[in-house]
Design an enzyme around this catalytic site. Structure first.
Site, PDB file in Angstrom:
ATOM      1  N   SER A 127     -12.576   8.596   1.682  1.00 15.31           N
ATOM      2  CA  SER A 127     -11.376   8.988   2.553  1.00 15.31           C
ATOM      3  C   SER A 127     -11.214  10.364   2.555  1.00 15.31           C
ATOM      4  O   SER A 127     -11.281  10.988   1.308  1.00 15.31           O
ATOM      5  CB  SER A 127     -10.296   8.011   1.995  1.00 15.31           C
ATOM      6  OG  SER A 127      -8.948   8.785   2.316  1.00 15.31           O
ATOM      7  N   GLU A 129      -8.102  11.329   2.090  1.00 16.55           N
ATOM      8  CA  GLU A 129      -7.309  11.457   1.056  1.00 16.55           C
ATOM      9  C   GLU A 129      -7.655  11.972  -0.164  1.00 16.55           C
ATOM     10  O   GLU A 129      -6.940  12.460  -0.914  1.00 16.55           O
ATOM     11  CB  GLU A 129      -6.707   9.932   0.817  1.00 16.55           C
ATOM     12  CG  GLU A 129      -5.659   9.505   1.966  1.00 16.55           C
ATOM     13  CD  GLU A 129      -4.370  10.297   1.703  1.00 16.55           C
ATOM     14  OE1 GLU A 129      -3.826  10.423   0.748  1.00 16.55           O
ATOM     15  OE2 GLU A 129      -4.142  11.002   2.928  1.00 16.55           O
ATOM     16  N   TYR A 151      -4.026   6.021  -4.840  1.00 18.67           N
ATOM     17  CA  TYR A 151      -5.259   5.721  -3.876  1.00 18.67           C
ATOM     18  C   TYR A 151      -6.089   6.796  -3.828  1.00 18.67           C
ATOM     19  O   TYR A 151      -7.529   6.444  -3.982  1.00 18.67           O
ATOM     20  CB  TYR A 151      -4.353   5.505  -2.618  1.00 18.67           C
ATOM     21  CG  TYR A 151      -5.365   5.150  -1.332  1.00 18.67           C
ATOM     22  CD1 TYR A 151      -6.013   3.962  -0.963  1.00 18.67           C
ATOM     23  CD2 TYR A 151      -5.781   6.192  -0.679  1.00 18.67           C
ATOM     24  CE1 TYR A 151      -7.070   3.895  -0.130  1.00 18.67           C
ATOM     25  CE2 TYR A 151      -6.814   6.153   0.433  1.00 18.67           C
ATOM     26  CZ  TYR A 151      -7.272   4.974   0.604  1.00 18.67           C
ATOM     27  OH  TYR A 151      -8.291   4.783   1.773  1.00 18.67           O
TER      28      TYR A 151
HETATM   29  P1  GDR Z   1      -2.541   8.065   5.774  1.00 14.62           P
HETATM   30  O1  GDR Z   1      -2.020   7.199   6.741  1.00 14.62           O
HETATM   31  O2  GDR Z   1      -1.549   7.829   4.190  1.00 14.62           O
HETATM   32  O3  GDR Z   1      -2.866   9.455   5.993  1.00 14.62           O
HETATM   33  O4  GDR Z   1      -3.960   7.344   5.087  1.00 14.62           O
HETATM   34  P2  GDR Z   1      -0.308   6.956   7.235  1.00 14.62           P
HETATM   35  O5  GDR Z   1      -0.528   6.586   8.620  1.00 14.62           O
HETATM   36  O6  GDR Z   1       0.229   5.938   6.138  1.00 14.62           O
HETATM   37  O7  GDR Z   1       0.255   8.574   7.002  1.00 14.62           O
HETATM   38  C1  GDR Z   1       0.170   9.502   7.608  1.00 14.62           C
HETATM   39  C2  GDR Z   1       1.157  10.459   7.595  1.00 14.62           C
HETATM   40  O8  GDR Z   1       2.333  10.163   8.370  1.00 14.62           O
HETATM   41  C3  GDR Z   1       3.413  10.517   7.286  1.00 14.62           C
HETATM   42  N1  GDR Z   1       4.552   9.692   7.663  1.00 14.62           N
HETATM   43  C4  GDR Z   1       4.708   8.226   7.558  1.00 14.62           C
HETATM   44  N2  GDR Z   1       3.517   7.309   7.280  1.00 14.62           N
HETATM   45  C5  GDR Z   1       3.708   6.200   7.308  1.00 14.62           C
HETATM   46  N3  GDR Z   1       2.980   5.229   6.965  1.00 14.62           N
HETATM   47  N4  GDR Z   1       5.236   5.620   7.643  1.00 14.62           N
HETATM   48  C6  GDR Z   1       6.138   6.609   7.954  1.00 14.62           C
HETATM   49  O9  GDR Z   1       7.243   6.084   8.449  1.00 14.62           O
HETATM   50  C7  GDR Z   1       5.963   7.892   7.973  1.00 14.62           C
HETATM   51  N5  GDR Z   1       6.632   8.975   8.344  1.00 14.62           N
HETATM   52  C8  GDR Z   1       5.735   9.938   7.920  1.00 14.62           C
HETATM   53  C9  GDR Z   1       2.805  10.294   5.867  1.00 14.62           C
HETATM   54  O10 GDR Z   1       3.702  10.866   4.880  1.00 14.62           O
HETATM   55  C10 GDR Z   1       1.548  10.667   5.919  1.00 14.62           C
HETATM   56  O11 GDR Z   1       1.753  12.249   5.843  1.00 14.62           O
HETATM   57  C11 GDR Z   1      -4.776   6.625   6.176  1.00 14.62           C
HETATM   58  C12 GDR Z   1      -5.056   5.276   5.504  1.00 14.62           C
HETATM   59  O12 GDR Z   1      -5.718   4.665   6.358  1.00 14.62           O
HETATM   60  C13 GDR Z   1      -5.874   5.249   4.338  1.00 14.62           C
HETATM   61  O13 GDR Z   1      -6.517   4.174   3.693  1.00 14.62           O
HETATM   62  C14 GDR Z   1      -6.984   6.419   4.807  1.00 14.62           C
HETATM   63  O14 GDR Z   1      -7.988   6.549   3.720  1.00 14.62           O
HETATM   64  C15 GDR Z   1      -6.638   7.691   5.448  1.00 14.62           C
HETATM   65  O15 GDR Z   1      -5.828   7.351   6.427  1.00 14.62           O
HETATM   66  C16 GDR Z   1      -7.834   8.498   5.741  1.00 14.62           C
END
Ligand code: GDR
Length: 327
Positions: A127, A129, A151
């Site tokens: 990933s 990440e 993670y």
């Molecule tokens: P990520 O995905 O952590 O990059 O991992 P996510 O969509 O959860 O977050 C992306 C970015 O958005 C910001 N964010 C929020 N995120 C979520 N979930 N909910 C919110 O309300 C919100 N507001 C802002 C986060 O802070 C972050 O910066 C995903 C997963 O699929 C992993 O398993 C994978 O490995 C990576 O993508 C590549």
């Protein structure tokens, strides 16, 4: 007929990969965890050709049994606890499944393969990440890893273990460093789907507001349906290797909101969106942008769906789904 075993079959990538492999004439086996797993119905409905086996990444004997039943030529290890925010609250179980689970699967494949070490080709879902606090822009295969969440740390363990099994035993084990990849099948806890569902509901008058965390984080978002093609191509190479799979473009959460709301005719979304510390992370990954040059050159892989098309596809899907649910 080629045979494949997929862990994480109930997730977005497991479903797209199953469709791809079935269309190529593979016999596809999927590993499902737990008693009475509620996602089994979804798999049966979406990809009825897949044969399901029970097993758990934390239980190596169950993995060995699955290998003996499936007799795969290719193993795709997509199974993980994959929600980054959850990993701070559940660091140990995330480590056991997302990290140590990779070792269990590699070791099971090694034992199953016996003297014929390349009998089974192995794919590890690594990933972006792992890049965390990025040490280079854009990120490529050689960029120093600096994970920022339990993670991310677990994924780094799995990534290096995959490389180690390749180097120690000569296994055909490849690692795909996939940047964020999304689709209408994405779980609603991830930001793209959370936004597309909320925008659809707001436009239909079913919801008033959307609460998010950090709006300034930037991600390299691609379409999951494109990314599973890269996984398959990695295992068709003579030599196993590691590849970044990304679009090479980055966008902020704000830009995601711009495109999603514009799709339903809302140009100024400020009155609909609020922020809550609840959705902020203890350590954030601020910027991800991948360099997919190696995947393009060696695998001949390029993404087909761009950011705007992806977001519009997800909003359109959720509009139709929410309309049907409201009926
Ligand atoms: P990520 O995905 O952590 O990059 O991992 P996510 O969509 O959860 O977050 C992306 C970015 O958005 C910001 N964010 C929020 N995120 C979520 N979930 N909910 C919110 O309300 C919100 N507001 C802002 C986060 O802070 C972050 O910066 C995903 C997963 O699929 C992993 O398993 C994978 O490995 C990576 O993508 C590549």
């Amino acid at each position: 007929m080629a045979r494949a075993l997929i862990t994480g079959i109930t997730g977005q990538d497991g479903l797209y990969l199953s469709e791809l492999l079935l269309a190529k004439g593979y016999e596809v086996y999927g590993l499902v965890r737990g008693q009475n797993n509620p996602k089994i119905d979804l798999v049966r409905r979406t990809v009825p050709g897949v044969k399901l086996l029970t097993g758990d990444l934390t239980d190596m004997s169950s993995l060995l049994r699955a290998l003996h039943d499936a007799r795969p030529d290719e193993v795709y290890n997509l199974g993980a606890i994959s929600f980054v925010a959850y990993s701070w609250e559940n660091a140990q179980v995330t480590t056991d499944v997302t990290g140590k689970g990779v070792l269990n699967m590699l070791e099971a494949v090694r034992l199953y393969s016996g003297d014929d070490v390349t009998r089974v080709r192995f794919y590890q879902a690594s990933s972006s990440e792992m890049f965390g606090k990025v040490q280079e822009v854009p990120q490529r295969e050689s960029t120093l890893l600096w994970p920022r969440s339990p993670y991310g740390v677990a994924k780094v363990f799995g990534h290096y273990m995959t490389i180690n099994y390749r180097e120690s035993y000569g296994m055909h084990a490849s690692s795909g460093i996939l940047f964020n990849h999304e689709s209408p099948r994405r779980g609603p806890e991830f930001v793209t789907r959370k936004v597309s569902q909320a925008v659809a509901r707001i436009s239909l008058g079913l919801q008033d507001t959307l609460t998010l965390g950090n709006l300034d984080a930037r991600r390299d978002w691609g379409f999951a349906g494109d990314y599973v093609e890269a996984m398959w191509r990695m295992l068709q190479q003579d030599t196993a290797d590691d590849y970044v799979v990304a679009t090479g473009e980055t966008h902020s959460i704000r830009e995601l909101l711009d495109v999603a709301f514009a799709r339903v005719g809302i140009d100024d979304w400020s009155g609909y969106v609020s922020q809550d510390p609840r959705f902020m992370r203890p350590a954030e990954v601020e910027l991800l942008i991948g360099d997919p040059a190696k995947a393009r050159a060696t695998l001949g892989w390029t993404p087909r769906v761009d950011f705007t098309e992806l977001v519009q596809m997800m909003v359109d899907h959720d509009l139709a789904e929410q309309r049907a649910l409201a009926r």
